[in-house]
Design a protein around this motif. Structure first.
Motif, PDB file in Angstrom:
ATOM      1  N   ARG A   1     106.917  30.692 -42.299  1.00 52.25           N
ATOM      2  CA  ARG A   1     106.519  31.934 -41.623  1.00 52.25           C
ATOM      3  C   ARG A   1     107.551  33.046 -41.844  1.00 52.25           C
ATOM      4  N   GLY A   2     108.760  32.670 -42.165  1.00 53.37           N
ATOM      5  CA  GLY A   2     109.807  33.662 -42.391  1.00 53.37           C
ATOM      6  C   GLY A   2     109.846  34.197 -43.812  1.00 53.37           C
ATOM      7  N   LEU A   3     109.010  33.660 -44.695  1.00 52.10           N
ATOM      8  CA  LEU A   3     108.971  34.117 -46.075  1.00 52.10           C
ATOM      9  C   LEU A   3     107.924  35.205 -46.248  1.00 52.10           C
ATOM     10  N   SER A   4     108.145  36.068 -47.212  1.00 54.79           N
ATOM     11  CA  SER A   4     107.138  37.079 -47.537  1.00 54.79           C
ATOM     12  C   SER A   4     106.176  36.495 -48.561  1.00 54.79           C
ATOM     13  N   PRO A   5     104.992  37.085 -48.731  1.00 53.33           N
ATOM     14  CA  PRO A   5     104.023  36.558 -49.699  1.00 53.33           C
ATOM     15  C   PRO A   5     104.534  36.585 -51.133  1.00 53.33           C
ATOM     16  N   GLU A   6     105.524  37.427 -51.427  1.00 57.55           N
ATOM     17  CA  GLU A   6     106.020  37.564 -52.803  1.00 57.55           C
ATOM     18  C   GLU A   6     107.164  36.614 -53.117  1.00 57.55           C
ATOM     19  N   GLU A   7     107.565  35.769 -52.145  1.00 52.70           N
ATOM     20  CA  GLU A   7     108.746  34.933 -52.335  1.00 52.70           C
ATOM     21  C   GLU A   7     108.388  33.465 -52.555  1.00 52.70           C
ATOM     22  N   ALA A   8     109.259  32.782 -53.289  1.00 47.79           N
ATOM     23  CA  ALA A   8     109.203  31.326 -53.404  1.00 47.79           C
ATOM     24  C   ALA A   8     110.626  30.792 -53.313  1.00 47.79           C
ATOM     25  N   VAL A   9     110.774  29.674 -52.635  1.00 50.39           N
ATOM     26  CA  VAL A   9     112.068  29.006 -52.494  1.00 50.39           C
ATOM     27  C   VAL A   9     112.008  27.696 -53.259  1.00 50.39           C
ATOM     28  N   VAL A  10     113.014  27.436 -54.074  1.00 46.22           N
ATOM     29  CA  VAL A  10     113.099  26.180 -54.820  1.00 46.22           C
ATOM     30  C   VAL A  10     114.349  25.437 -54.355  1.00 46.22           C
ATOM     31  N   GLU A  11     114.143  24.347 -53.658  1.00 48.81           N
ATOM     32  CA  GLU A  11     115.264  23.537 -53.155  1.00 48.81           C
ATOM     33  C   GLU A  11     115.375  22.295 -54.027  1.00 48.81           C
ATOM     34  N   TYR A  12     116.466  22.216 -54.787  1.00 44.71           N
ATOM     35  CA  TYR A  12     116.680  21.079 -55.684  1.00 44.71           C
ATOM     36  C   TYR A  12     117.400  19.960 -54.945  1.00 44.71           C
TER      37      TYR A  12
ATOM     38  N   GLY B   1     104.164  34.399 -60.696  1.00 44.11           N
ATOM     39  CA  GLY B   1     103.718  35.627 -60.059  1.00 44.11           C
ATOM     40  C   GLY B   1     104.551  36.070 -58.872  1.00 44.11           C
ATOM     41  N   LYS B   2     105.566  35.293 -58.500  1.00 48.48           N
ATOM     42  CA  LYS B   2     106.415  35.682 -57.374  1.00 48.48           C
ATOM     43  C   LYS B   2     107.479  36.672 -57.857  1.00 48.48           C
ATOM     44  N   SER B   3     107.736  37.658 -57.037  1.00 47.49           N
ATOM     45  CA  SER B   3     108.728  38.668 -57.416  1.00 47.49           C
ATOM     46  C   SER B   3     110.138  38.290 -56.995  1.00 47.49           C
ATOM     47  N   GLY B   4     110.263  37.339 -56.088  1.00 48.14           N
ATOM     48  CA  GLY B   4     111.577  36.890 -55.628  1.00 48.14           C
ATOM     49  C   GLY B   4     111.641  35.382 -55.580  1.00 48.14           C
ATOM     50  N   ILE B   5     112.624  34.804 -56.241  1.00 46.78           N
ATOM     51  CA  ILE B   5     112.810  33.350 -56.235  1.00 46.78           C
ATOM     52  C   ILE B   5     114.196  33.053 -55.669  1.00 46.78           C
ATOM     53  N   ILE B   6     114.224  32.231 -54.641  1.00 49.21           N
ATOM     54  CA  ILE B   6     115.474  31.853 -53.984  1.00 49.21           C
ATOM     55  C   ILE B   6     115.763  30.406 -54.338  1.00 49.21           C
ATOM     56  N   VAL B   7     116.892  30.167 -54.976  1.00 48.56           N
ATOM     57  CA  VAL B   7     117.271  28.831 -55.425  1.00 48.56           C
ATOM     58  C   VAL B   7     118.269  28.235 -54.443  1.00 48.56           C
ATOM     59  N   ILE B   8     117.953  27.038 -53.983  1.00 52.93           N
ATOM     60  CA  ILE B   8     118.899  26.253 -53.181  1.00 52.93           C
ATOM     61  C   ILE B   8     119.367  25.117 -54.086  1.00 52.93           C
ATOM     62  N   PRO B   9     120.527  25.272 -54.723  1.00 48.04           N
ATOM     63  CA  PRO B   9     120.937  24.310 -55.754  1.00 48.04           C
ATOM     64  C   PRO B   9     121.551  23.048 -55.177  1.00 48.04           C
ATOM     65  N   ASP B  10     121.775  22.091 -56.054  1.00 43.73           N
ATOM     66  CA  ASP B  10     122.443  20.851 -55.682  1.00 43.73           C
ATOM     67  C   ASP B  10     123.354  20.451 -56.833  1.00 43.73           C
ATOM     68  N   GLY B  11     124.543  19.961 -56.514  1.00 43.79           N
ATOM     69  CA  GLY B  11     125.450  19.452 -57.515  1.00 43.79           C
ATOM     70  C   GLY B  11     125.774  20.462 -58.594  1.00 43.79           C
ATOM     71  N   VAL B  12     125.653  20.047 -59.849  1.00 43.05           N
ATOM     72  CA  VAL B  12     126.021  20.871 -60.994  1.00 43.05           C
ATOM     73  C   VAL B  12     125.161  22.123 -61.091  1.00 43.05           C
ATOM     74  N   LEU B  13     124.008  22.136 -60.451  1.00 40.23           N
ATOM     75  CA  LEU B  13     123.132  23.309 -60.513  1.00 40.23           C
ATOM     76  C   LEU B  13     123.719  24.502 -59.771  1.00 40.23           C
ATOM     77  N   ASN B  14     124.738  24.281 -58.956  1.00 34.24           N
ATOM     78  CA  ASN B  14     125.420  25.403 -58.309  1.00 34.24           C
ATOM     79  C   ASN B  14     126.062  26.344 -59.313  1.00 34.24           C
ATOM     80  N   GLY B  15     126.285  25.885 -60.536  1.00 31.88           N
ATOM     81  CA  GLY B  15     126.920  26.721 -61.541  1.00 31.88           C
ATOM     82  C   GLY B  15     125.971  27.290 -62.575  1.00 31.88           C
ATOM     83  N   VAL B  16     124.660  27.141 -62.370  1.00 31.94           N
ATOM     84  CA  VAL B  16     123.675  27.600 -63.353  1.00 31.94           C
ATOM     85  C   VAL B  16     123.203  29.009 -63.010  1.00 31.94           C
ATOM     86  N   ALA B  17     123.191  29.893 -64.013  1.00 36.93           N
ATOM     87  CA  ALA B  17     122.692  31.265 -63.832  1.00 36.93           C
ATOM     88  C   ALA B  17     121.178  31.267 -64.050  1.00 36.93           C
TER      89      ALA B  17
END
Length: 895
Positions: free
Chosen positions: A521-532, A600-616
């Motif tokens: 409910r706190g996300l906007s329609p244009e957002e997606a969150v990817v939690e690895y 189609g999402k205009s904003g992607i929020i990445v929640i990384p894990d491990g080595v993915l914390n250093g990926v651009a």
């Protein structure tokens, strides 16, 4: 694989023959000089027992016991007898020892003689700790009360130290570190060599159990080096054993094996059965590390009958758990189940609460293999409930993060099991969010706890000493001088940790777990969150948008880690464009292409894990993105709970000043001339003095940002860019805090990361703005920009995330932090930041402003800019915008 508890008998026995006869000469001479005087025998035994060398004291106690019995001295007969029993812990069954001790305690003499009763309680506490931790606590509490009553300061301190070790096992790490550290401090002041060695080893063991292996080795070496100066302390089994474990965990298998092999030979020579069992378990761990399961089982099968005969319950539980895991790996599910049942029964009898969650994880794996997946999940729920209770007693955020790191495999396996069993996505989300960024999320959501008040005089003294030492590293040239300064810095850091616990009222306080529906409910329609989520052998992605959720199995962990590291290495170096593009494309295909719900999402929020914390991640998207549709903006978040908290956070007062910017620090004395210097360097290098380039671009960067956000912006430039001046500013009033300085990180020692500001000889401040200081600042900034090298680099704490400078600013109250994943150039950073601030001032969100600035820079200057622009990322609430009303005037801090 594991070994290492706070076992008794930290110092004992003679060294192997090859270690030199002279080393053992004091003990040999003592035993070679027969005496018929029981008081003399007792005195010589007490000297050895006083340094915890109960093993070499045992024959002297036995002779004294016989002599006292012959003379009719019942009191001293009992005293020598119970002390002899302590020396026989290695060869007697533990229940028999307790029975013998209790018979002495029940005597009229022990009831009336406080010294005798104290010795009985000491020995009983040592024995009980191997089989019944709560009972050992009762013994040592009674011993402490009795030592206090009779005015024995040495055993008062030692009893507190023992209770500290027991507190660790029972899950109260705050009390554990406070009591053991104080016991060590007291021992050093009093010259109590035995206790000093014991508590060096105890602290090292605790550090090993919380995955602080480098630090553990340093403490084990302190114990070993101290013992080497006092041969009467005997062979240091626990320190050698514990050091081997730490070496093994660091991948230094050959060194670990050598230590264990030598100690095993000594244990055989001395008939040290408890030690032999411990070392056989260690040898099994080493064999498992070498992928030799058959050999690992052989070692455990050698240890098993010895442990069963002596009823060494704690060690038996370890052996059964290890055999359970090995049988599971070999597909012997029935055998694993039998061992698991025995292991659980023994673990419950021993009562070691700290180890129980990891033990429940093993049992869950057995139940899952048996097809009892509901039971497996119940075990895991119980394990995470226990972890929650342990976190309450962590004592401070750092130790809480260490605890989560040590327990991270529990949450990862529970997530894996939830996906495998097609549990609802809401359940999987709850599992990972229960640990992911837990400490940081709680501070963000619930606010920081109240301050403990002004620091104590001792704390201030240590801070001044640390400042002086760190400043000296900027000037010392000789390696020997730098090594001495670094050693002293480490000692001061340990002293600061010692006094931290008694004055800290920090408690982890999560009162409500964020639900998936609430987060959506706190996300906007244009957002997606990817939690690895990395599990033991795979990577999963939990993709969440406002109206959908999906879980994808991305691939094998080792392959993904290899691709991620290769991509990161190539992006930050001046390799060919084709090499960088190929690496980015491969990472994109693995990490982003398989995901459902981000198109189609205009904003992607990445929640990384491990080595993915250093990926651009934004650069990965750029490697494949066409011009037919807008490119999404990327930002990072420590966890979904942290992101939700940052977006919902309300401060008591909104910032009313636009910008505080620091730059053009005069690094003149450290400068080296480079055409395009980076904003990073090493300070804590033992080999050489740092050579830090001047950053001429940082002045332009600060001036441009201040001009864009004028009026009301404040610039600290040149000699004004000191740590003291920065801290004197009303930091809570600035919407943006910008630091264009040299930065450095140390993944092994994350507390030493720093932003290097100008020196100020008139101040106690050293110019090193470090995590322990940053997290205590009171800021309410919508944005902190760290225009310095490697501010997003640090040590991984598993599910808690990365300990780095950017995390410290989030803890201090920032909504978003612009951080860097590696080294950045001075001129490139200046150009990028100027473009970024123009975008930000126009009303763009932080994430969009940075993304658009990067695109403009690539378009204008080409791929040569990629190593710098790829490093800059947004962590926190990337949606935040900066809009201010007219700033009210302030009184500038005076130099």
């Amino acid at each position: 694989m594991k070994f290492g508890y706070f076992h008794r008998n930290y110092a004992s026995s003679r060294l192997p023959v090859r270690f030199s006869f002279l080393y053992c000469l004091p003990v040999v001479l003592a035993l070679a000089q027969p005496s018929t005087d029981p008081n003399e025998l007792l005195a010589r035994a007490e000297q050895l027992a006083d340094v915890y060398n109960w093993y070499d004291a045992e024959p002297l106690y036995a002779q004294a016991e016989l002599a006292f019995r012959d003379s009719g001295d019942r009191r001293n007969t009992f005293f020598a007898q119970v002390s002899r029993l302590r020396g026989e812990m290695q060869i007697r069954a533990f229940p028999d020892l307790i029975q013998s001790i209790d018979s002495i305690l029940a005597s009229d003499i022990a009831k009336s003689d406080k010294r005798l009763r104290l010795r009985c309680l000491i020995v009983r506490g040592d024995v009980n700790l191997e089989m019944d931790t709560p009972a050992a606590k009762e013994d040592w509490e009674a011993a402490l009360a009795l030592a206090t009553d009779i005015g024995d300061p040495k055993w008062q301190s030692r009893a507190k130290g023992e209770l500290g070790m027991i507190a660790f096992m029972l899950g109260d790490t705050k009390a554990a570190f406070a009591k053991v550290s104080q016991a060590l401090f007291t021992a050093r002041i009093a010259g109590d060599i035995g206790a000093e060695i014991r508590y060096y080893s105890a602290i090292a063991t605790g550090l090993g159990l919380t995955a602080e292996y480098e630090q553990a080795i340093r403490y084990f070496d302190l114990a070993l080096n101290t013992a080497a100066k006092h041969p009467e302390t005997g062979f240091q089994y626990i320190s050698i054993w514990g050091k081997a474990n730490a070496l093994l965990r660091l991948g230094r298998i050959d060194e670990a094996e050598r230590l264990v092999r030598e100690a095993l030979a000594q244990a055989d020579a001395d008939d040290r059965r408890v030690k032999k069992v411990q070392l056989l378990v260690a040898a099994s761990d080493i064999a498992r590390a070498r992928l030799q399961p058959v050999k690992a089982i052989e070692y455990l099968e050698q240890a098993l009958p010895i442990a069963e005969h002596g009823e060494f319950k704690r060690l038996l539980a370890d052996i059964y758990f290890d055999l359970t895991e090995l049988d599971l790996q070999n597909g012997k599910i029935l055998a694993a189940g039998r061992y698991a049942d025995s292991a659980l029964r023994l673990a419950e009898e021993v009562g070691d609460r700290y180890s129980l969650p990891s033990q429940l994880l093993i049992l869950a794996k057995v139940k899952n293999a048996e097809g009892k997946r509901t039971t497996a999940l119940e075990y895991l729920d119980h394990a995470t409930d226990i972890v929650d209770s342990l976190l309450v007693n962590a004592g401070n955020p750092t130790r809480a993060a260490m605890l989560i790191d040590a327990m991270s495999s529990i949450y990862a396996y529970q997530f894996d099991l939830a996906v495998e069993n097609h549990m609802p996505a809401s359940y999987a989300f709850t599992v990972v969010e229960r640990a992911r960024g837990r400490v940081l999320s709680d501070v963000i959501t619930l606010g920081r706890p109240a301050d403990d008040g002004p620091p104590s005089p001792e704390r201030r003294r240590l801070e001044r000493e640390l400042s002086r030492l760190q400043r000296s590293l900027l000037a010392l040239n000789l390696r020997v001088e730098r090594e001495a300064a670094l050693e002293r810095i480490w000692q001061v850091e340990q002293e600061m940790a010692r006094i931290e616990a008694p004055f800290s009222h920090w408690v982890i306080r999560r009162e409500h777990s964020l639900s998936l529906a609430e987060f959506q409910r706190g996300l906007s329609p244009e957002e997606a969150v990817v939690e690895y989520v990395f599990t033991e052998d795979a990577l999963f992605a939990l993709t969440i948008s406002q109206n959908s959720t999906s879980i994808s199995r991305i691939g094998k962990r080792d392959e993904i880690e290899r691709v991620a590291r290769t991509c990161t290495e190539r992006l930050q170096t001046l390799t060919t464009y084709d090499d960088r593009a190929a690496a980015a494309m491969q990472a994109y295909r693995m990490l982003l292409a398989p995901l459902k719900g981000i198109g189609g999402k205009s904003g992607i929020i990445v929640i990384p894990d491990g080595v993915l914390n250093g990926v651009a991640f934004d650069i990965l998207e750029s490697s494949t993105h066409g011009s037919s549709s807008p490119k999404p903006t990327f930002s990072f978040a420590p966890s979904a709970t942290a992101l939700y908290g940052l977006r919902k956070a309300r401060t008591s007062s909104e910032p009313d000043l636009p910008l505080l910017a620091v730059g053009d620090v005069p690094y003149t004395l450290l400068a080296k001339t480079l055409p395009n210097p980076s904003r990073g360097g090493g300070i804590f290098d033992a080999l050489r003095r740092p050579e830090l380039a001047s950053l001429p671009g940082s002045r332009t960067e600060v001036e441009n940002a201040a001009h864009i956000f004028a009026p009301g912006s404040v610039e600290l430039l040149g000699n004004d860019a000191t740590e003291g001046r920065f801290k004197k500013e009303p930091l809570h009033r600035y919407a943006i805090i910008h630091l264009a300085v040299h930065g450095f990180a140390d993944p092994k020692e994350p507390q030493r990361a720093a932003l290097l500001l100008a020196p100020d000889p008139s101040s106690d401040e050293d110019g090193f703005l470090q995590p322990r200081e940053i997290s205590q600042l009171r800021i309410a900034a919508k944005l902190v920009v760290l225009s310095a090298c490697s501010t997003g680099v640090g040590r991984s704490f598993g599910e808690e995330g990365i300990a780095n400078l950017s995390r410290s600013f989030l803890l201090a109250g920032a909504s978003a932090v612009v951080t860097t994943l590696w080294a950045v150039s001075d001129t490139g950073s200046t150009t990028l930041m100027t473009e970024f601030y123009r975008n930000l001032h126009s009303g763009q969100s932080v994430a969009s402003a940075l993304e658009n600035a990067k695109e403009a820079m690539l378009s204008r200057f080409g791929p040569e800019m990629l190593p710098t622009i790829a490093a800059f990322q947004v962590i926190g609430n990337g949606n935040v915008t900066v809009r201010l009303t007219q700033a009210s005037p302030i009184q500038r801090a005076q130099p």
